[in-house]
Design a protein around this motif. Structure first.
Motif, PDB file in Angstrom:
ATOM      1  N   TRP A   1       2.231  10.610   5.339  1.00  0.00           N
ATOM      2  CA  TRP A   1       2.059   9.326   4.345  1.00  0.00           C
ATOM      3  C   TRP A   1       2.484   7.888   5.164  1.00  0.00           C
ATOM      4  O   TRP A   1       3.133   7.864   6.243  1.00  0.00           O
ATOM      5  CB  TRP A   1       2.940   9.426   3.263  1.00  0.00           C
ATOM      6  CG  TRP A   1       4.540   9.624   3.279  1.00  0.00           C
ATOM      7  CD1 TRP A   1       5.101  10.703   3.743  1.00  0.00           C
ATOM      8  CD2 TRP A   1       5.361   8.212   3.335  1.00  0.00           C
ATOM      9  NE1 TRP A   1       6.485  10.178   4.015  1.00  0.00           N
ATOM     10  CE2 TRP A   1       6.578   9.027   3.668  1.00  0.00           C
ATOM     11  CE3 TRP A   1       5.448   7.228   2.995  1.00  0.00           C
ATOM     12  CZ2 TRP A   1       7.851   8.251   3.558  1.00  0.00           C
ATOM     13  CZ3 TRP A   1       6.483   6.600   3.039  1.00  0.00           C
ATOM     14  CH2 TRP A   1       7.881   6.978   3.355  1.00  0.00           C
ATOM     15  N   PHE A   2       2.077   6.826   4.685  1.00  0.00           N
ATOM     16  CA  PHE A   2       2.371   5.451   5.002  1.00  0.00           C
ATOM     17  C   PHE A   2       2.421   4.356   4.086  1.00  0.00           C
ATOM     18  O   PHE A   2       1.797   4.685   2.800  1.00  0.00           O
ATOM     19  CB  PHE A   2       1.111   5.050   5.821  1.00  0.00           C
ATOM     20  CG  PHE A   2       0.926   3.711   6.335  1.00  0.00           C
ATOM     21  CD1 PHE A   2       1.596   3.247   7.558  1.00  0.00           C
ATOM     22  CD2 PHE A   2       0.513   2.476   5.309  1.00  0.00           C
ATOM     23  CE1 PHE A   2       1.663   1.705   7.914  1.00  0.00           C
ATOM     24  CE2 PHE A   2       0.504   1.357   5.855  1.00  0.00           C
ATOM     25  CZ  PHE A   2       0.849   0.927   6.977  1.00  0.00           C
ATOM     26  N   ALA A   3       3.235   3.621   3.990  1.00  0.00           N
ATOM     27  CA  ALA A   3       3.597   2.647   2.980  1.00  0.00           C
ATOM     28  C   ALA A   3       3.902   1.153   3.827  1.00  0.00           C
ATOM     29  O   ALA A   3       4.646   1.278   4.392  1.00  0.00           O
ATOM     30  CB  ALA A   3       4.740   3.056   2.072  1.00  0.00           C
ATOM     31  N   ASP A   4       3.433   0.165   3.101  1.00  0.00           N
ATOM     32  CA  ASP A   4       3.885  -1.136   3.452  1.00  0.00           C
ATOM     33  C   ASP A   4       3.981  -2.112   2.270  1.00  0.00           C
ATOM     34  O   ASP A   4       3.529  -1.909   1.334  1.00  0.00           O
ATOM     35  CB  ASP A   4       2.980  -1.698   4.572  1.00  0.00           C
ATOM     36  CG  ASP A   4       1.537  -2.001   4.063  1.00  0.00           C
ATOM     37  OD1 ASP A   4       1.382  -1.603   2.750  1.00  0.00           O
ATOM     38  OD2 ASP A   4       0.680  -2.407   4.707  1.00  0.00           O
ATOM     39  N   LEU A   5       4.987  -2.947   2.439  1.00  0.00           N
ATOM     40  CA  LEU A   5       5.193  -3.808   1.421  1.00  0.00           C
ATOM     41  C   LEU A   5       5.461  -5.142   1.975  1.00  0.00           C
ATOM     42  O   LEU A   5       6.135  -5.618   3.071  1.00  0.00           O
ATOM     43  CB  LEU A   5       6.616  -3.757   0.698  1.00  0.00           C
ATOM     44  CG  LEU A   5       6.760  -4.544  -0.377  1.00  0.00           C
ATOM     45  CD1 LEU A   5       5.901  -4.618  -1.619  1.00  0.00           C
ATOM     46  CD2 LEU A   5       8.392  -4.065  -1.048  1.00  0.00           C
ATOM     47  N   GLY A   6       4.828  -6.381   1.322  1.00  0.00           N
ATOM     48  CA  GLY A   6       4.841  -7.813   2.000  1.00  0.00           C
ATOM     49  C   GLY A   6       5.361  -8.524   0.983  1.00  0.00           C
ATOM     50  O   GLY A   6       4.434  -8.471  -0.458  1.00  0.00           O
TER      51      GLY A   6
ATOM     52  N   ASP B   1       0.850  -1.025   0.086  1.00  0.00           N
ATOM     53  CA  ASP B   1       0.015   0.062  -0.125  1.00  0.00           C
ATOM     54  C   ASP B   1       0.993   1.216   0.072  1.00  0.00           C
ATOM     55  O   ASP B   1       1.963   1.232   0.352  1.00  0.00           O
ATOM     56  CB  ASP B   1      -0.908   0.025   1.330  1.00  0.00           C
ATOM     57  CG  ASP B   1      -1.571  -1.250   1.401  1.00  0.00           C
ATOM     58  OD1 ASP B   1      -2.826  -1.194   0.832  1.00  0.00           O
ATOM     59  OD2 ASP B   1      -1.136  -2.167   2.154  1.00  0.00           O
ATOM     60  N   PHE B   2       0.290   2.166  -0.374  1.00  0.00           N
ATOM     61  CA  PHE B   2       1.007   3.683  -0.208  1.00  0.00           C
ATOM     62  C   PHE B   2      -0.278   4.686  -0.150  1.00  0.00           C
ATOM     63  O   PHE B   2      -1.155   4.513  -0.830  1.00  0.00           O
ATOM     64  CB  PHE B   2       1.752   4.033  -1.476  1.00  0.00           C
ATOM     65  CG  PHE B   2       2.158   5.423  -1.362  1.00  0.00           C
ATOM     66  CD1 PHE B   2       3.465   5.672  -0.506  1.00  0.00           C
ATOM     67  CD2 PHE B   2       1.708   6.490  -1.728  1.00  0.00           C
ATOM     68  CE1 PHE B   2       4.025   6.814  -0.324  1.00  0.00           C
ATOM     69  CE2 PHE B   2       2.297   7.893  -1.509  1.00  0.00           C
ATOM     70  CZ  PHE B   2       3.552   8.190  -0.880  1.00  0.00           C
ATOM     71  N   ILE B   3      -0.282   5.307   1.101  1.00  0.00           N
ATOM     72  CA  ILE B   3      -1.223   6.318   1.122  1.00  0.00           C
ATOM     73  C   ILE B   3      -0.758   7.539   1.849  1.00  0.00           C
ATOM     74  O   ILE B   3       0.323   7.486   2.347  1.00  0.00           O
ATOM     75  CB  ILE B   3      -2.078   5.843   2.447  1.00  0.00           C
ATOM     76  CG1 ILE B   3      -2.455   4.323   2.314  1.00  0.00           C
ATOM     77  CG2 ILE B   3      -3.462   6.483   2.668  1.00  0.00           C
ATOM     78  CD1 ILE B   3      -3.211   3.618   3.380  1.00  0.00           C
ATOM     79  N   TYR B   4      -1.231   8.689   1.286  1.00  0.00           N
ATOM     80  CA  TYR B   4      -1.256  10.310   1.719  1.00  0.00           C
ATOM     81  C   TYR B   4      -2.241  10.446   2.231  1.00  0.00           C
ATOM     82  O   TYR B   4      -3.346  10.657   1.783  1.00  0.00           O
ATOM     83  CB  TYR B   4      -0.502  10.830   0.698  1.00  0.00           C
ATOM     84  CG  TYR B   4       0.007  12.260   1.064  1.00  0.00           C
ATOM     85  CD1 TYR B   4       0.953  12.489   1.745  1.00  0.00           C
ATOM     86  CD2 TYR B   4      -0.973  13.268   1.180  1.00  0.00           C
ATOM     87  CE1 TYR B   4       1.563  13.980   2.196  1.00  0.00           C
ATOM     88  CE2 TYR B   4      -0.577  14.738   1.484  1.00  0.00           C
ATOM     89  CZ  TYR B   4       0.496  14.831   2.123  1.00  0.00           C
ATOM     90  OH  TYR B   4       0.915  15.949   2.533  1.00  0.00           O
ATOM     91  N   GLY B   5      -2.438  11.323   3.566  1.00  0.00           N
ATOM     92  CA  GLY B   5      -3.449  12.045   4.180  1.00  0.00           C
ATOM     93  C   GLY B   5      -3.235  13.259   4.410  1.00  0.00           C
ATOM     94  O   GLY B   5      -2.031  13.606   4.784  1.00  0.00           O
ATOM     95  N   SER B   6      -4.132  14.108   4.754  1.00  0.00           N
ATOM     96  CA  SER B   6      -3.882  15.423   5.082  1.00  0.00           C
ATOM     97  C   SER B   6      -5.057  16.045   5.792  1.00  0.00           C
ATOM     98  O   SER B   6      -6.378  15.834   5.449  1.00  0.00           O
ATOM     99  CB  SER B   6      -3.564  16.486   3.678  1.00  0.00           C
ATOM    100  OG  SER B   6      -3.593  17.713   4.278  1.00  0.00           O
ATOM    101  N   VAL B   7      -4.896  16.841   6.787  1.00  0.00           N
ATOM    102  CA  VAL B   7      -6.244  17.586   7.545  1.00  0.00           C
ATOM    103  C   VAL B   7      -5.667  19.292   7.261  1.00  0.00           C
ATOM    104  O   VAL B   7      -4.712  19.598   7.771  1.00  0.00           O
ATOM    105  CB  VAL B   7      -6.078  17.274   8.996  1.00  0.00           C
ATOM    106  CG1 VAL B   7      -6.981  18.171   9.654  1.00  0.00           C
ATOM    107  CG2 VAL B   7      -6.402  15.939   9.272  1.00  0.00           C
ATOM    108  N   ASP B   8      -6.483  19.888   6.531  1.00  0.00           N
ATOM    109  CA  ASP B   8      -6.329  21.184   6.248  1.00  0.00           C
ATOM    110  C   ASP B   8      -7.391  22.128   6.899  1.00  0.00           C
ATOM    111  O   ASP B   8      -8.351  21.982   6.804  1.00  0.00           O
ATOM    112  CB  ASP B   8      -6.736  21.273   4.688  1.00  0.00           C
ATOM    113  CG  ASP B   8      -5.927  20.685   4.030  1.00  0.00           C
ATOM    114  OD1 ASP B   8      -4.407  20.539   3.992  1.00  0.00           O
ATOM    115  OD2 ASP B   8      -6.350  20.329   2.869  1.00  0.00           O
ATOM    116  N   ALA B   9      -6.656  22.836   8.124  1.00  0.00           N
ATOM    117  CA  ALA B   9      -7.483  23.395   9.158  1.00  0.00           C
ATOM    118  C   ALA B   9      -7.432  25.004   8.991  1.00  0.00           C
ATOM    119  O   ALA B   9      -6.327  25.521   8.095  1.00  0.00           O
ATOM    120  CB  ALA B   9      -6.893  23.206  10.486  1.00  0.00           C
ATOM    121  N   ASP B  10      -8.033  25.712   9.894  1.00  0.00           N
ATOM    122  CA  ASP B  10      -7.821  27.129   9.697  1.00  0.00           C
ATOM    123  C   ASP B  10      -6.502  27.630  10.037  1.00  0.00           C
ATOM    124  O   ASP B  10      -6.024  28.562   9.759  1.00  0.00           O
ATOM    125  CB  ASP B  10      -8.984  27.600  10.516  1.00  0.00           C
ATOM    126  CG  ASP B  10      -9.107  27.260  11.941  1.00  0.00           C
ATOM    127  OD1 ASP B  10      -8.331  26.096  12.404  1.00  0.00           O
ATOM    128  OD2 ASP B  10      -9.359  27.848  12.748  1.00  0.00           O
TER     129      ASP B  10
END
Length: 468
Positions: A285-290, A267-276
């Motif tokens: 971000w987060f990544a894993d490989l198996g 998996d590869f994931i990027y996430g964001s919280v855009d606040a005031d």
């Protein structure tokens, strides 16, 4: 016995209604899980709790009302009872009010199309090589799935995460809800699958402020009801918001088995919280490989994962990937959230993946019929700058209250040995044995609840699981 009588009465009532309705068939399925657990230093601190022994059970029963292949409805109940717990009806007399609604949804196919729609309280999860680090639980919403071809399908959904979070005077206000819109595209072929997806959320500032109050305010909720605040908030002390926020993720999951018996997944994931305010921002971000190799008597596996962590400046928000809960990433059954349903896990933190880890495992290996085992060893370190932890404590915030348990000065080793024996086709006896060695820098965590929390942790859990 009252709650079982209540469930029986509900079941008879529902079945009675079903017999008078248009449902042509009513099917029932369920799961009974009884377990005993012994924990020693599960919080890595001998001073807080030397050991704990408890017995629990979780019962889930589902009724499926089938009108046709194009229409059905599901109603599910859950009963949680810690043995001896007065509030859950586990004390003498076993009387308690603990029957919960688990699922309540309708499935139907739009006429003259292959598009299926699920509406109501339902399971919601995004794909993950070892489970989703964003969310894998139940939610209220509408999910549509369209299988366009044999190799491509798409899912579109709306989830109402929170609504009508009220202030201390129980007055409803605007901007007090959180909604999720998600789109997943599934591409699959002979021996491979790729799923890109996106999630967008509108988070009202009043909902954010109320989540904070329910967790840290004078009338804070129980630990089992912490909402999503842990996974969205920064480590800094400025949590209040005056304007609405936008939260989003984009991710990619893949699984390649065309090289059978070799399987590659990740998996590869990027996430964001855009606040005031920049102090309330959070992005990472987060990544894993198996890599797995299957043989006739088991599966060998190697894995690695990396999650971004805090830098040394709390004023610019958080650099850890936001999450909604920690119930999905089940790499292990002790440090992560892979325990049998109802069991203890997530000792390495909740709603945060600011760490890197490598591991090796031997799964599903067996030498005796109906008896399987899994052995996994994981080594990891935190990725959050130790200065961020120190600054948060100095500013009056305990990072542990927000799920943080590791800095880049800390490391751990986890060993799990899990066993399952199938007594009958639907009845399993399961054992989960876990050990975590924690090497924590006490200077980094000085003044927090984890200042001296570097003792070894142990877990022994035994389950009896009946599926029907």
């Amino acid at each position: 016995m009252k709650r079982f009588m209540t469930l029986a009465l509900v079941a008879m009532f529902v079945l009675g209604l079903a017999s008078m309705s248009a449902a042509k068939e009513v099917q029932m399925k369920g799961q009974f899980v009884h377990h005993v657990t012994w924990l020693d230093n599960a919080d890595f601190s001998k001073d807080n709790s030397e050991n704990e022994f408890r017995a629990d059970q979780r019962i889930r029963v589902y009724f499926d009302y089938i009108s046709s292949e194009a229409l059905n409805a599901v109603l599910g109940f859950e009963i949680n009872s810690q043995w001896g717990n007065v509030d859950e009806g586990g004390d003498l007399g076993t009387d308690g009010l603990s029957v919960l609604v688990k699922h309540a949804y309708t499935n139907f196919v739009i006429p003259h199309t292959p598009v299926s729609v699920r509406v109501g309280l339902q399971p919601v999860a995004w794909k993950g090589a070892y489970g989703s680090p964003i969310f894998d639980d139940d939610a209220a919403g509408i999910i549509m799935n369209a299988p366009f071809t044999d190799w491509f399908s798409a899912s579109l959904g709306w989830v109402r995460a929170y609504d009508n979070l009220a202030d201390d005077e129980n007055k409803l206000r605007p901007d007090d809800s959180m909604d999720l819109i998600t789109l997943s595209l599934d591409f699959m072929g002979d021996g491979w699958s790729v799923t890109p997806y996106g999630i967008f959320s509108f988070l009202g500032h009043n909902a954010w402020n109320d989540m904070y109050e329910r967790q840290f305010g004078p009338n804070a909720a129980d630990e089992d009801d912490l909402f999503a605040f842990n996974g969205l908030a920064p480590l800094g002390p400025n949590y209040r918001a005056d304007d609405d926020m936008y939260v989003w993720w984009t991710g990619l999951n893949f699984d390649v088995s065309v090289l059978d018996p070799i399987v590659i997944k990740g998996d590869f994931i990027y996430g964001s919280v855009d606040a005031d305010e920049s102090e309330n921002d959070r992005s990472g971000w987060f990544a894993d490989l198996g890599i797995e190799y299957k043989v006739s008597w088991g599966t060998f596996g190697l894995m690695g994962m990396y999650g971004s962590g805090e830098d040394d400046d709390l004023g610019n928000g958080s650099e850890a990937m936001p999450v909604l809960n920690d119930s999905g990433f089940g790499l292990t059954t002790f440090g992560f959230s892979g325990a049998v349903t109802g069991g203890f896990d997530s000792a390495l933190g909740t709603a945060r993946y600011d760490m890197w880890a490598i591991g090796a495992y031997l799964a599903d290996f067996t030498f005796i019929e109906d008896l399987t085992h899994k052995l996994i060893v994981v080594y990891g370190q935190g990725t959050s700058d130790s200065e961020a932890i120190e600054d948060a404590v100095t500013a009056g915030t305990d990072p542990f209250d927000l799920g943080a348990v590791l800095s880049d000065e800390d490391s751990f080793v986890e060993v799990n040995f899990d066993t399952q024996y199938m007594i009958y086709e639907n009845l399993a006896a399961i054992a989960e044995l876990g050990y975590i060695y924690m090497d924590r820098d006490s200077d980094t965590w000085k003044g927090s609840d984890l200042e001296d929390a570097d003792d070894d942790a142990f877990k022994a859990a035994f389950y009896l699981k009946y599926d029907f």
